[in-house]
Design a protein around this motif. Structure first.
Motif, PDB file in Angstrom:
ATOM      1  N   GLU A  60      46.274  24.776  43.451  1.00  0.00           N
ATOM      2  CA  GLU A  60      46.987  23.955  42.019  1.00  0.00           C
ATOM      3  C   GLU A  60      48.154  24.698  41.874  1.00  0.00           C
ATOM      4  OE1 GLU A  60      46.423  23.971  37.615  1.00  0.00           O
ATOM      5  OE2 GLU A  60      44.800  23.140  38.818  1.00  0.00           O
ATOM      6  N   MET A  61      48.377  25.899  42.045  1.00  0.00           N
ATOM      7  CA  MET A  61      49.825  26.589  41.504  1.00  0.00           C
ATOM      8  C   MET A  61      50.251  27.122  43.078  1.00  0.00           C
ATOM      9  SD  MET A  61      48.384  28.716  38.448  1.00  0.00           S
ATOM     10  CE  MET A  61      50.088  28.997  38.000  1.00  0.00           C
ATOM     11  N   ASN A  62      49.921  26.713  44.045  1.00  0.00           N
ATOM     12  CA  ASN A  62      50.501  26.800  45.533  1.00  0.00           C
ATOM     13  C   ASN A  62      51.040  28.558  45.532  1.00  0.00           C
ATOM     14  OD1 ASN A  62      51.454  26.184  47.860  1.00  0.00           O
ATOM     15  ND2 ASN A  62      53.648  25.757  47.356  1.00  0.00           N
ATOM     16  N   TRP A  63      49.717  29.250  45.276  1.00  0.00           N
ATOM     17  CA  TRP A  63      49.749  30.792  45.474  1.00  0.00           C
ATOM     18  C   TRP A  63      49.955  30.910  47.022  1.00  0.00           C
ATOM     19  CZ3 TRP A  63      45.143  32.498  42.130  1.00  0.00           C
ATOM     20  CH2 TRP A  63      45.396  32.299  40.861  1.00  0.00           C
ATOM     21  N   PRO A  64      50.814  32.082  47.147  1.00  0.00           N
ATOM     22  CA  PRO A  64      50.834  32.544  48.926  1.00  0.00           C
ATOM     23  C   PRO A  64      49.506  33.085  49.100  1.00  0.00           C
ATOM     24  CG  PRO A  64      52.340  33.634  47.375  1.00  0.00           C
ATOM     25  CD  PRO A  64      51.688  32.793  46.333  1.00  0.00           C
ATOM     26  N   TRP A  65      49.120  33.032  50.210  1.00  0.00           N
ATOM     27  CA  TRP A  65      47.909  33.681  50.494  1.00  0.00           C
ATOM     28  C   TRP A  65      47.536  35.116  50.242  1.00  0.00           C
ATOM     29  CZ3 TRP A  65      43.698  31.032  51.820  1.00  0.00           C
ATOM     30  CH2 TRP A  65      43.602  29.880  52.295  1.00  0.00           C
ATOM     31  N   LYS A  66      48.866  35.924  50.274  1.00  0.00           N
ATOM     32  CA  LYS A  66      48.638  37.383  50.115  1.00  0.00           C
ATOM     33  C   LYS A  66      48.115  37.471  48.576  1.00  0.00           C
ATOM     34  CE  LYS A  66      51.224  41.759  49.527  1.00  0.00           C
ATOM     35  NZ  LYS A  66      52.441  42.241  49.853  1.00  0.00           N
ATOM     36  N   LYS A  67      48.878  36.767  47.517  1.00  0.00           N
ATOM     37  CA  LYS A  67      48.384  36.700  46.338  1.00  0.00           C
ATOM     38  C   LYS A  67      46.963  36.363  45.871  1.00  0.00           C
ATOM     39  CE  LYS A  67      49.924  35.239  41.585  1.00  0.00           C
ATOM     40  NZ  LYS A  67      51.016  34.368  40.849  1.00  0.00           N
ATOM     41  N   PHE A  68      46.390  35.333  46.762  1.00  0.00           N
ATOM     42  CA  PHE A  68      45.068  34.913  46.451  1.00  0.00           C
ATOM     43  C   PHE A  68      44.116  36.010  46.948  1.00  0.00           C
ATOM     44  CE2 PHE A  68      41.709  32.739  48.741  1.00  0.00           C
ATOM     45  CZ  PHE A  68      40.830  32.137  47.726  1.00  0.00           C
ATOM     46  N   ILE A  69      44.444  36.506  48.191  1.00  0.00           N
ATOM     47  CA  ILE A  69      43.525  37.474  48.651  1.00  0.00           C
ATOM     48  C   ILE A  69      43.205  38.819  47.663  1.00  0.00           C
ATOM     49  CG2 ILE A  69      43.377  39.029  50.620  1.00  0.00           C
ATOM     50  CD1 ILE A  69      42.802  36.436  51.799  1.00  0.00           C
ATOM     51  N   ILE A  70      44.658  39.386  47.104  1.00  0.00           N
ATOM     52  CA  ILE A  70      44.472  40.336  46.350  1.00  0.00           C
ATOM     53  C   ILE A  70      43.756  39.901  45.029  1.00  0.00           C
ATOM     54  CG2 ILE A  70      46.264  41.641  44.618  1.00  0.00           C
ATOM     55  CD1 ILE A  70      48.234  41.656  46.978  1.00  0.00           C
ATOM     56  N   ILE A  71      44.083  38.715  44.351  1.00  0.00           N
ATOM     57  CA  ILE A  71      43.347  38.349  43.402  1.00  0.00           C
ATOM     58  C   ILE A  71      41.516  38.214  43.526  1.00  0.00           C
ATOM     59  CG2 ILE A  71      42.971  36.375  41.983  1.00  0.00           C
ATOM     60  CD1 ILE A  71      45.828  36.188  41.836  1.00  0.00           C
ATOM     61  N   CYS A  72      41.427  37.611  44.713  1.00  0.00           N
ATOM     62  CA  CYS A  72      39.881  37.680  45.100  1.00  0.00           C
ATOM     63  C   CYS A  72      39.347  39.006  45.224  1.00  0.00           C
ATOM     64  CB  CYS A  72      39.531  37.099  46.267  1.00  0.00           C
ATOM     65  SG  CYS A  72      40.041  35.285  45.902  1.00  0.00           S
ATOM     66  N   LEU A  73      40.060  39.955  45.835  1.00  0.00           N
ATOM     67  CA  LEU A  73      39.775  41.366  46.082  1.00  0.00           C
ATOM     68  C   LEU A  73      39.610  42.170  45.009  1.00  0.00           C
ATOM     69  CD1 LEU A  73      41.234  42.346  49.454  1.00  0.00           C
ATOM     70  CD2 LEU A  73      38.929  41.798  49.153  1.00  0.00           C
ATOM     71  N   ALA A  74      40.246  41.726  43.794  1.00  0.00           N
ATOM     72  CA  ALA A  74      40.304  42.544  42.651  1.00  0.00           C
ATOM     73  C   ALA A  74      39.182  42.531  41.738  1.00  0.00           C
ATOM     74  CB  ALA A  74      41.672  41.776  41.688  1.00  0.00           C
ATOM     75  N   SER A  75      38.264  41.481  42.372  1.00  0.00           N
ATOM     76  CA  SER A  75      36.812  41.142  41.435  1.00  0.00           C
ATOM     77  C   SER A  75      35.886  42.415  42.071  1.00  0.00           C
ATOM     78  CB  SER A  75      36.526  39.998  41.627  1.00  0.00           C
ATOM     79  OG  SER A  75      36.017  39.748  43.142  1.00  0.00           O
ATOM     80  N   ILE A  76      36.373  42.971  43.122  1.00  0.00           N
ATOM     81  CA  ILE A  76      35.400  43.999  43.705  1.00  0.00           C
ATOM     82  C   ILE A  76      35.141  45.498  42.843  1.00  0.00           C
ATOM     83  CG2 ILE A  76      34.364  45.352  45.694  1.00  0.00           C
ATOM     84  CD1 ILE A  76      35.803  42.923  47.296  1.00  0.00           C
ATOM     85  N   PRO A  77      36.329  45.940  42.810  1.00  0.00           N
ATOM     86  CA  PRO A  77      36.251  47.423  42.143  1.00  0.00           C
ATOM     87  C   PRO A  77      36.421  47.367  40.586  1.00  0.00           C
ATOM     88  CG  PRO A  77      38.650  47.135  42.633  1.00  0.00           C
ATOM     89  CD  PRO A  77      37.640  45.858  43.165  1.00  0.00           C
ATOM     90  N   PRO A  78      35.676  48.326  39.982  1.00  0.00           N
ATOM     91  CA  PRO A  78      35.635  48.207  38.494  1.00  0.00           C
ATOM     92  C   PRO A  78      37.006  48.337  37.844  1.00  0.00           C
ATOM     93  CG  PRO A  78      34.054  50.026  39.356  1.00  0.00           C
ATOM     94  CD  PRO A  78      34.783  49.331  40.474  1.00  0.00           C
ATOM     95  N   PHE A  79      37.349  47.840  37.069  1.00  0.00           N
ATOM     96  CA  PHE A  79      38.633  47.714  36.268  1.00  0.00           C
ATOM     97  C   PHE A  79      39.676  46.713  37.155  1.00  0.00           C
ATOM     98  CE2 PHE A  79      37.090  51.490  34.884  1.00  0.00           C
ATOM     99  CZ  PHE A  79      37.159  51.222  33.524  1.00  0.00           C
ATOM    100  N   GLY A  80      39.305  46.254  38.270  1.00  0.00           N
ATOM    101  CA  GLY A  80      40.153  45.432  39.071  1.00  0.00           C
ATOM    102  C   GLY A  80      40.659  44.274  38.452  1.00  0.00           C
TER     103      GLY A  80
END
Length: 95
Positions: A60-80
């Protein structure tokens, strides 16, 4: 939709912290496993919703793949998710 995603990210982060720093110590240190199942279920559901919303917002917001991957990976560590929301989802009026 971004506002709802921020709420989901915050709830997902809180559920991870409760799971890691409350429910798991109760189970493994004090032999009280009752809180693992409901906390783990809530965290799992919120994690799934978080990833689904991130995917929807990527297109929807046309995020670059790098931003999308970082946002998804941020859900793994505590406080991410808290760091991710602060760094990647700030609106111009908040920065």
């Amino acid at each position: 939709m971004i506002r709802l995603f921020k709420i989901i990210a915050t709830l997902e982060g809180i559920s991870a912290l409760i799971l890691f720093f409350v429910a798991m110590p109760l189970k493994y240190i004090w032999d009280t496993p009752e809180y693992i199942r409901p906390t783990g279920m809530a965290h799992g559901v919120l994690f799934t919703i978080y990833i689904i919303f991130a995917t929807m917002l990527k297109f929807e917001m046309n995020w670059p793949w790098k931003k999308f991957i970082i946002i998804c990976l941020a859900s793994i560590p505590p406080f991410g998710t808290f760091i991710m929301e602060w760094k990647y989802l700030r609106t111009p009026s908040n920065s």
